[in-house]
Design an enzyme around this catalytic site. Structure first.
Site, PDB file in Angstrom:
ATOM      1  N   LYS A  13     -28.437  53.963  19.614  1.00 26.87           N
ATOM      2  CA  LYS A  13     -28.895  54.667  18.186  1.00 26.87           C
ATOM      3  C   LYS A  13     -29.194  56.238  18.302  1.00 26.87           C
ATOM      4  CE  LYS A  13     -32.302  51.727  17.368  1.00 26.87           C
ATOM      5  NZ  LYS A  13     -32.124  50.746  18.499  1.00 26.87           N
ATOM      6  N   ARG A  85     -36.799  48.577  10.005  1.00 24.52           N
ATOM      7  CA  ARG A  85     -36.670  47.546  11.097  1.00 24.52           C
ATOM      8  C   ARG A  85     -37.220  46.141  10.660  1.00 24.52           C
ATOM      9  NH1 ARG A  85     -36.850  49.339  17.274  1.00 24.52           N
ATOM     10  NH2 ARG A  85     -36.725  51.502  16.300  1.00 24.52           N
ATOM     11  N   ARG A 118     -31.766  54.152  31.778  1.00 23.15           N
ATOM     12  CA  ARG A 118     -31.968  55.473  30.967  1.00 23.15           C
ATOM     13  C   ARG A 118     -32.865  56.049  31.347  1.00 23.15           C
ATOM     14  NH1 ARG A 118     -33.565  54.301  24.834  1.00 23.15           N
ATOM     15  NH2 ARG A 118     -35.242  53.154  25.427  1.00 23.15           N
ATOM     16  N   ARG A 151     -38.784  55.902  30.227  1.00 26.30           N
ATOM     17  CA  ARG A 151     -39.823  55.190  29.228  1.00 26.30           C
ATOM     18  C   ARG A 151     -40.702  53.966  29.704  1.00 26.30           C
ATOM     19  NH1 ARG A 151     -37.025  54.863  23.506  1.00 26.30           N
ATOM     20  NH2 ARG A 151     -37.901  52.792  23.461  1.00 26.30           N
ATOM     21  N   ARG A 162     -38.683  43.061  23.322  1.00 30.84           N
ATOM     22  CA  ARG A 162     -38.244  43.944  22.112  1.00 30.84           C
ATOM     23  C   ARG A 162     -36.943  43.256  21.825  1.00 30.84           C
ATOM     24  NH1 ARG A 162     -37.526  49.395  25.676  1.00 30.84           N
ATOM     25  NH2 ARG A 162     -36.418  50.029  23.835  1.00 30.84           N
TER      26      ARG A 162
HETATM   27  P1  AP5 Z   1     -30.017  55.173  23.440  1.00 32.31           P
HETATM   28  O1  AP5 Z   1     -29.223  55.989  22.774  1.00 32.31           O
HETATM   29  O2  AP5 Z   1     -31.309  55.782  23.926  1.00 32.31           O
HETATM   30  O3  AP5 Z   1     -30.537  53.652  22.662  1.00 32.31           O
HETATM   31  P2  AP5 Z   1     -31.558  53.298  21.232  1.00 32.31           P
HETATM   32  O4  AP5 Z   1     -30.686  52.317  20.613  1.00 32.31           O
HETATM   33  O5  AP5 Z   1     -31.927  54.577  20.723  1.00 32.31           O
HETATM   34  O6  AP5 Z   1     -32.587  52.609  22.391  1.00 32.31           O
HETATM   35  P3  AP5 Z   1     -34.005  52.508  22.233  1.00 32.31           P
HETATM   36  O7  AP5 Z   1     -34.648  51.859  23.395  1.00 32.31           O
HETATM   37  O8  AP5 Z   1     -34.507  54.011  21.820  1.00 32.31           O
HETATM   38  O9  AP5 Z   1     -34.172  51.614  20.663  1.00 32.31           O
HETATM   39  P4  AP5 Z   1     -35.321  51.058  20.369  1.00 32.31           P
HETATM   40  O10 AP5 Z   1     -35.100  50.664  19.016  1.00 32.31           O
HETATM   41  O11 AP5 Z   1     -35.813  49.676  21.485  1.00 32.31           O
HETATM   42  O12 AP5 Z   1     -36.634  51.874  20.633  1.00 32.31           O
HETATM   43  P5  AP5 Z   1     -37.400  52.875  19.765  1.00 32.31           P
HETATM   44  O13 AP5 Z   1     -37.719  54.088  20.357  1.00 32.31           O
HETATM   45  O14 AP5 Z   1     -36.465  53.248  18.486  1.00 32.31           O
HETATM   46  O15 AP5 Z   1     -29.177  54.362  24.663  1.00 32.31           O
HETATM   47  C1  AP5 Z   1     -30.025  53.687  25.827  1.00 32.31           C
HETATM   48  C2  AP5 Z   1     -29.295  53.844  27.086  1.00 32.31           C
HETATM   49  O16 AP5 Z   1     -27.597  53.667  27.156  1.00 32.31           O
HETATM   50  C3  AP5 Z   1     -29.439  55.466  27.126  1.00 32.31           C
HETATM   51  O17 AP5 Z   1     -29.335  55.712  28.579  1.00 32.31           O
HETATM   52  C4  AP5 Z   1     -28.106  55.962  26.983  1.00 32.31           C
HETATM   53  O18 AP5 Z   1     -27.474  57.151  27.653  1.00 32.31           O
HETATM   54  C5  AP5 Z   1     -26.948  54.734  27.192  1.00 32.31           C
HETATM   55  N1  AP5 Z   1     -25.927  54.635  26.198  1.00 32.31           N
HETATM   56  C6  AP5 Z   1     -25.984  54.899  25.168  1.00 32.31           C
HETATM   57  N2  AP5 Z   1     -24.876  54.638  24.332  1.00 32.31           N
HETATM   58  C7  AP5 Z   1     -24.055  54.153  25.462  1.00 32.31           C
HETATM   59  C8  AP5 Z   1     -22.707  53.407  25.414  1.00 32.31           C
HETATM   60  N3  AP5 Z   1     -21.775  53.701  24.488  1.00 32.31           N
HETATM   61  N4  AP5 Z   1     -22.243  53.309  26.790  1.00 32.31           N
HETATM   62  C9  AP5 Z   1     -22.997  53.387  27.649  1.00 32.31           C
HETATM   63  N5  AP5 Z   1     -24.237  53.792  27.726  1.00 32.31           N
HETATM   64  C10 AP5 Z   1     -24.630  54.006  26.643  1.00 32.31           C
HETATM   65  O19 AP5 Z   1     -38.758  52.203  19.440  1.00 32.31           O
HETATM   66  C11 AP5 Z   1     -39.667  52.081  20.298  1.00 32.31           C
HETATM   67  C12 AP5 Z   1     -40.685  51.250  19.789  1.00 32.31           C
HETATM   68  O20 AP5 Z   1     -41.536  51.788  18.774  1.00 32.31           O
HETATM   69  C13 AP5 Z   1     -40.295  49.971  19.285  1.00 32.31           C
HETATM   70  O21 AP5 Z   1     -40.327  48.748  20.421  1.00 32.31           O
HETATM   71  C14 AP5 Z   1     -41.482  49.750  18.310  1.00 32.31           C
HETATM   72  O22 AP5 Z   1     -42.766  49.330  18.797  1.00 32.31           O
HETATM   73  C15 AP5 Z   1     -41.925  50.835  17.640  1.00 32.31           C
HETATM   74  N6  AP5 Z   1     -40.980  51.019  16.421  1.00 32.31           N
HETATM   75  C16 AP5 Z   1     -39.921  51.822  16.220  1.00 32.31           C
HETATM   76  N7  AP5 Z   1     -39.284  51.905  15.150  1.00 32.31           N
HETATM   77  C17 AP5 Z   1     -40.248  50.919  14.535  1.00 32.31           C
HETATM   78  C18 AP5 Z   1     -40.057  50.525  13.035  1.00 32.31           C
HETATM   79  N8  AP5 Z   1     -39.298  50.810  12.119  1.00 32.31           N
HETATM   80  N9  AP5 Z   1     -41.109  49.510  12.843  1.00 32.31           N
HETATM   81  C19 AP5 Z   1     -42.154  49.037  13.775  1.00 32.31           C
HETATM   82  N10 AP5 Z   1     -42.173  49.581  14.880  1.00 32.31           N
HETATM   83  C20 AP5 Z   1     -41.223  50.327  15.223  1.00 32.31           C
HETATM   84 MG    MG Z   2     -33.886  55.570  20.668  1.00 33.47          MG
END
Ligand code: AP5
Ligand code: MG
Length: 205
Positions: A13, A85, A118, A151, A162
């Site tokens: 994402k 989410r 990552r 992270r 997660r």
């Molecule tokens: P990356 O682009 O970082 O993936 P991402 O989908 O952004 O992953 P996140 O870990 O950030 O998602 P998440 O939803 O768990 O965490 P968030 O921070 O939103 O890519 C991942 C890796 O793969 C990178 O190394 C990248 O380089 C690589 N990559 C990307 N695309 C690729 C490809 N096509 N091929 C190969 N490699 C690739 O949320 C964190 C926490 O916050 C949650 O657990 C929760 O506690 C809280 N939270 C966030 N939003 C909410 C909400 N709406 N409601 C309640 N709690 C929430």
């Molecule tokens: Mg992210």
């Protein structure tokens, strides 16, 4: 244009949001980043939020919804990465005229490897991968020169949690937007440039 990026942890994402932001001059708002900023400020709310994030659980709907509504208050064009989410969160923004919800579909096996490799910049804004998306200079962010870090919630145990939470609480959001007719699915296991190209095809249609 108002876009939503929906998908499991590590589906890409943040990586796709960064590319779409540049291409369409949109502001990208990552729910995770907004929450981590609150944690870093060490506010009372931030301390509560940290407990949820560290366990791999979702922060309560009312906290994140309030923070996101504040972020988008004066904006017309943006990408929401990781919000909504839950179906409750989706209902809270039902009044917005969303252009498209891009669903990044990927299996758990692919995600564990991605998150294990990552690296994020000091500000937590730019994402890299030691194999798939390496920075030009090892350990340093190409964009802002900060030191790259891992992270805390990227350990295999927390990643599995997660993903479990995602399956239970976020997967129903896919159906919600499917029924509204604005959900488009992209195969997120493809290479980053292919994922971007597929997203462009969808948005230019
Ligand atoms: P990356 O682009 O970082 O993936 P991402 O989908 O952004 O992953 P996140 O870990 O950030 O998602 P998440 O939803 O768990 O965490 P968030 O921070 O939103 O890519 C991942 C890796 O793969 C990178 O190394 C990248 O380089 C690589 N990559 C990307 N695309 C690729 C490809 N096509 N091929 C190969 N490699 C690739 O949320 C964190 C926490 O916050 C949650 O657990 C929760 O506690 C809280 N939270 C966030 N939003 C909410 C909400 N709406 N409601 C309640 N709690 C929430
Ligand atoms: Mg992210």
């Amino acid at each position: 244009m108002k876009l939503i990026l929906l998908g499991p942890p590590g589906s890409g994402k943040g990586t796709l949001a960064e590319k779409l932001e540049t291409k369409f001059h949109l502001t990208s708002i990552s729910a995770g980043e907004v929450l981590r900023e609150e944690v870093n400020k060490k506010t009372t709310l931030g301390k509560v939020i940290k407990k949820y994030i560290d366990r791999g659980h979702l922060v309560p709907d009312e906290f994140i919804t309030q923070l996101i509504l504040l972020e988008i208050k004066d904006k017309k064009n943006y990408i929401l990465d990781g919000f909504p989410r839950t179906v409750e969160q989706a209902k809270a923004i039902a009044g917005l005229h969303l252009h498209t919800v891009i669903y990044l579909e990927i299996p758990l096996t692919a995600v564990v490897e991605r998150l294990a490799g990552r690296m994020v910049c000091g500000k937590g804004t730019h994402n890299y991968h030691i194999i798939y998306l390496p920075p030009k200079k090892s350990g340093i962010c190409d964009k802002d020169g900060s030191k790259l870090v891992q992270r805390k919630d990227d350990t295999p145990t927390i990643v599995k949690e997660r993903f479990r939470v995602y399956t239970q609480k976020t997967a129903p959001v896919i159906k919600y937007y499917q029924q509204k007719g604005i959900l488009k699915t992209v195969d997120a296991s493809a290479a980053p440039k292919t994922v971007f190209a597929e997203a462009l095809k969808i948005l230019k249609r």
